[in-house]
Design a protein around this motif. Structure first.
Motif, mmCIF file in Angstrom:
data_model
loop_
_atom_site.group_PDB
_atom_site.id
_atom_site.type_symbol
_atom_site.label_atom_id
_atom_site.label_comp_id
_atom_site.label_asym_id
_atom_site.label_seq_id
_atom_site.Cartn_x
_atom_site.Cartn_y
_atom_site.Cartn_z
ATOM 1 N N SER A 10 0.669 -1.008 0.311
ATOM 2 C CA SER A 10 -0.141 0.317 -0.149
ATOM 3 C C SER A 10 0.932 1.627 -0.314
ATOM 4 C CB SER A 10 -1.112 -0.241 1.378
ATOM 5 O OG SER A 10 -0.684 -0.202 2.108
ATOM 6 N N GLY A 11 2.044 1.130 0.270
ATOM 7 C CA GLY A 11 3.044 2.062 0.554
ATOM 8 C C GLY A 11 3.093 3.336 1.909
ATOM 9 N N ILE A 12 2.038 2.686 2.601
ATOM 10 C CA ILE A 12 2.193 3.009 3.536
ATOM 11 C C ILE A 12 3.021 2.566 5.291
ATOM 12 C CG2 ILE A 12 -0.316 3.400 5.292
ATOM 13 C CD1 ILE A 12 -2.204 3.608 4.109
ATOM 14 N N ASP A 13 3.135 3.261 5.669
ATOM 15 C CA ASP A 13 3.958 2.297 6.994
ATOM 16 C C ASP A 13 3.311 1.488 8.406
ATOM 17 O OD1 ASP A 13 6.493 2.008 8.418
ATOM 18 O OD2 ASP A 13 7.030 3.822 9.088
ATOM 19 N N PHE B 136 0.445 7.595 9.930
ATOM 20 C CA PHE B 136 -0.413 8.913 9.237
ATOM 21 C C PHE B 136 0.510 10.130 8.978
ATOM 22 C CE2 PHE B 136 -2.619 7.420 13.027
ATOM 23 C CZ PHE B 136 -3.956 6.773 12.611
ATOM 24 N N ASP B 137 2.335 9.166 8.890
ATOM 25 C CA ASP B 137 3.123 9.969 7.962
ATOM 26 C C ASP B 137 3.188 11.146 9.079
ATOM 27 O OD1 ASP B 137 4.932 10.953 6.345
ATOM 28 O OD2 ASP B 137 3.728 11.516 5.161
ATOM 29 N N ASN B 138 3.570 10.399 10.162
ATOM 30 C CA ASN B 138 4.320 11.701 11.351
ATOM 31 C C ASN B 138 5.296 12.321 11.713
ATOM 32 O OD1 ASN B 138 3.359 13.845 13.411
ATOM 33 N ND2 ASN B 138 2.004 13.151 14.516
ATOM 34 N N PRO B 139 6.471 13.411 10.789
ATOM 35 C CA PRO B 139 7.377 13.946 11.224
ATOM 36 C C PRO B 139 7.450 13.566 12.850
ATOM 37 C CG PRO B 139 6.742 15.052 10.175
ATOM 38 C CD PRO B 139 5.642 14.260 10.093
ATOM 39 N N THR B 140 6.965 13.850 13.728
ATOM 40 C CA THR B 140 7.234 15.087 14.391
ATOM 41 C C THR B 140 7.335 13.263 15.710
ATOM 42 O OG1 THR B 140 4.874 15.086 15.203
ATOM 43 C CG2 THR B 140 6.502 17.484 14.147
ATOM 44 N N GLU B 141 6.859 12.541 15.140
ATOM 45 C CA GLU B 141 6.701 11.091 16.059
ATOM 46 C C GLU B 141 8.099 10.287 15.811
ATOM 47 O OE1 GLU B 141 1.975 10.635 17.299
ATOM 48 O OE2 GLU B 141 3.283 8.386 15.874
ATOM 49 N N ASN B 142 8.411 9.580 17.001
ATOM 50 C CA ASN B 142 9.336 8.544 16.978
ATOM 51 C C ASN B 142 8.629 7.150 16.453
ATOM 52 O OD1 ASN B 142 11.803 6.846 17.166
ATOM 53 N ND2 ASN B 142 11.874 6.969 19.410
#
Length: 374
Positions: free
Chosen positions: A10-13, A18-24
């Motif tokens: 699907s291309g989703i991690d 949620f493709d959140n760059p602020t999370e670890n």
């Protein structure tokens, strides 16, 4: 070292859906446990969660609240059983040795338990058993690998010292805030409850108090709140998990002074756990805060003049230095943010998780009851 991103059709991690760059990303668990179709070819995460996703998210929120509710019930039941059994055991021993018991024997035993190290030992045992047992049970039910809570990534000695300084700063700042709130309540005609941490008992009682405050509490409370509960409540959003773990950690203390401290420190501890993928630095900060409080209490008990000098000097250093560390941290670091999709999957679903709501209501009710009694 950060784990490599998993590639799915699907291309989703699944570890950062949620493709959140602020999370670890390393802190997150696999989101396909909540939304299995997330790995299917061509799948796109909807803006609003559908029935299956909502139900699975609420299941984890129910689990988090359910474990805390079970902890509340279990510790009270165990304490009741122990405080019932011990007087019976003592009366049996005394009756065997002396033959008869005085008419006021029950009050004598009650006074002995309350004023000896036995009471502190019993309380320590109850919370050691309750915190550790419910942590293990919660991790098993939530399928949280216990080893994943102790990985401790990207943590240097200077950073750890900064966290310890921030913890002490928040402790003193919250004490000032609690005093202000307490004065307002007193002026409004409300009494406030403050737990008794008197150290005037026997040496054995003092040793039990130190053991409970400086070792059992920092380790076992972090296992339960930053180990299990934070992890479960962060299944959708780390920011939501941080604030929820801080809130329920605060409510569990059922008094204003400790509640303010544990909420503010709880945010710091939640941030540390998610950033470094470990509760070990949380335990160290918690230990530092409790040990400082214990040290000042000990000095105050045995040498009032020395205690005043020590408290005054350290308070100035901690408040000034801590303020600098606090500003530096606000500039250099930030709590995780929510994406719009995450925001739609947090509070509005959690409010329907009845164990969370019931646990919060019980703690709030107990805090209000203590205020009215006192």
């Amino acid at each position: 070292m950060q784990e490599p991103q998993t590639t799915t059709p699907s291309g989703i991690d699944p570890r950062n859906p949620f493709d959140n760059p602020t999370e670890n990303r390393d802190y997150n668990l696999d989101y396909s446990d909540i939304l299995p179709p997330i790995t299917a070819p061509g799948y796109e995460l909807p803006v609003l969660p559908a029935k299956l996703e909502r139900a699975n998210i609420r299941r984890f929120y129910n689990l988090g609240g359910g474990i805390l509710l079970l902890h509340l019930v279990a510790t009270n039941v165990i304490a009741t059983i122990l405080y019932t059994i011990f007087p019976l055991v003592l009366s049996g021993v005394d009756r065997h040795l002396n033959g008869t018991l005085p008419d006021n024997y029950d009050s004598i035993v009650s006074s002995y338990i309350s004023n000896s190290s036995l009471s502190m030992a019993l309380n320590t045992f109850v919370f050691l058993l309750g915190n550790t047992g419910l942590f293990l049970l919660g991790c098993r039910w939530a399928k949280i690998p216990i080893g994943s809570l102790f990985q401790t990534k990207k943590l240097t000695v200077p950073t750890m010292l900064r966290y310890m300084g921030l913890g002490l700063f928040l402790q003193l700042a919250s004490a000032l805030l609690a005093t202000f709130v307490d004065d307002l309540l007193v002026k409004g005609g409300y009494g406030t409850y403050t737990p008794d941490f008197s150290l005037s008992g026997s040496k054995l009682q003092l040793a039990a108090m130190i053991l409970s405050t400086c070792l059992v509490a920092p380790i076992t409370e972090e296992l339960l709140y930053r180990g299990f509960f934070l992890k479960v409540m962060s299944r959708v959003s780390q920011r939501f998990g941080i604030f929820m773990s801080a809130l329920f950690f605060s409510l569990a203390h059922e008094n204003i002074a400790q509640g303010i401290l544990t909420f503010l420190v709880g945010i710091l501890l939640g941030y540390i756990a998610t950033k470094h993928d470990s509760i070990i630095p949380c335990i160290v900060v918690h230990f530092t805060i409790n040990s400082y409080s214990m040290l000042t209490s000990l000095l105050n008990e045995f040498d009032q003049e020395l205690a005043n000098v020590f408290s005054g000097l350290t308070a100035i250093i901690i408040l000034v230095g801590g303020a600098v560390l606090f500003v530096y941290t606000l500039i250099k670091e930030r709590l995780p943010d929510n994406t719009p999709r995450q925001s739609l999957r947090c509070g509005r679903i959690a409010i329907g998780a009845w164990p969370l709501v019931l646990t919060a209501a019980i703690h709030i009710g107990a805090a209000l009851l203590y205020m009215n009694v006192n």
